[in-house]
Design an enzyme around this catalytic site. Structure first.
Site, short mmCIF file in Angstrom:
data_model
loop_
_atom_site.label_atom_id
_atom_site.label_comp_id
_atom_site.label_asym_id
_atom_site.label_seq_id
_atom_site.Cartn_x
_atom_site.Cartn_y
_atom_site.Cartn_z
N GLU A 143 1.10 3.80 1.88
CA GLU A 143 1.67 4.17 3.19
C GLU A 143 2.87 3.27 3.50
O GLU A 143 3.91 3.73 3.97
CB GLU A 143 0.64 4.02 4.31
N CYS A 178 -2.17 -0.63 7.46
CA CYS A 178 -1.33 0.58 7.46
C CYS A 178 -1.44 1.34 8.78
O CYS A 178 -0.46 1.93 9.23
CB CYS A 178 -1.70 1.44 6.27
N HIS A 183 0.86 -1.19 0.00
CA HIS A 183 0.00 0.00 0.00
C HIS A 183 0.89 1.24 0.00
O HIS A 183 2.05 1.18 0.41
CB HIS A 183 -0.91 0.01 1.23
N CYS A 189 -6.01 1.85 5.89
CA CYS A 189 -6.66 0.59 6.26
C CYS A 189 -6.05 0.09 7.57
O CYS A 189 -5.13 0.70 8.12
CB CYS A 189 -6.44 -0.45 5.15
ZN LIG Z 1 -3.33 0.17 3.72
#
Ligand SMILES: [Zn+2]
Length: 160
Positions: free
Chosen positions: A63, A94, A61, A91
């Site tokens: 991040e 993260c 992701h 999410c």
């Molecule tokens: Zn994430």
């Protein structure tokens, strides 16, 4: 009581635009466009965009990529005093990483109603068991961040 850190919001939009530019790079690879930057003392020290498909990496992701980049850049497994800018509400994966990284502040753009864990599906950073308090706020360039995602999905549907 520790004094709360002084928050400088004057460059929030500038750094969110940098994150948006990274999101656009991801879109060119067919990735859902989410971008992130880590800022320390007014300087970007980490950059990332969402790339799980092209990297065969479910953890990639935006991040995660930006935080790994920042930690390497500053040679520290913790990133105190930094701000993470990300175009989409984080999410659960993260959000956990953000706490482990000791990031001071998270600024996000669009809401993620299905998987966002900062305010949409829960308030992760307010959980009592966490040993690090993360400051957070959403909605910075939220419309632009959301529009990039909507446009990506609209184009993808149109191609099928
Ligand atoms: Zn994430």
């Amino acid at each position: 009581m520790r004094q709360p850190p002084i928050i400088d919001r004057s460059n929030d939009q500038y750094f969110m635009r940098e994150a948006l530019a990274l999101a656009a790079e991801g879109a060119l690879l067919g990735e859902v466009p989410v971008g992130a930057v880590v800022v320390q003392d007014g300087v970007i020290v980490g950059r990332g965009f969402n790339r799980p498909i092209s990297g065969n990496d479910p953890s990639a992701h935006a991040e995660m990529v930006a935080i790994r980049d920042a930690a390497q850049a500053v040679s520290n497994y913790r990133l105190p005093g930094t701000t993470l800018y990300v175009t989409l509400e984080p999410c659960s994966m993260c959000a956990g990483l953000i706490v482990h990284s000791r990031i001071m502040r998270v600024v996000y753009g669009a809401l993620e109603p299905k998987a966002g864990i900062v305010q949409s599906q829960g308030q992760f950073f307010a959980q009592g068991f966490l040993n690090h308090r993360v400051l957070y706020e959403g909605g910075v360039l939220g419309e632009e961040c959301g529009a990039m995602l909507s446009e990506f999905f609209r184009m993808r549907r149109a191609k099928v």
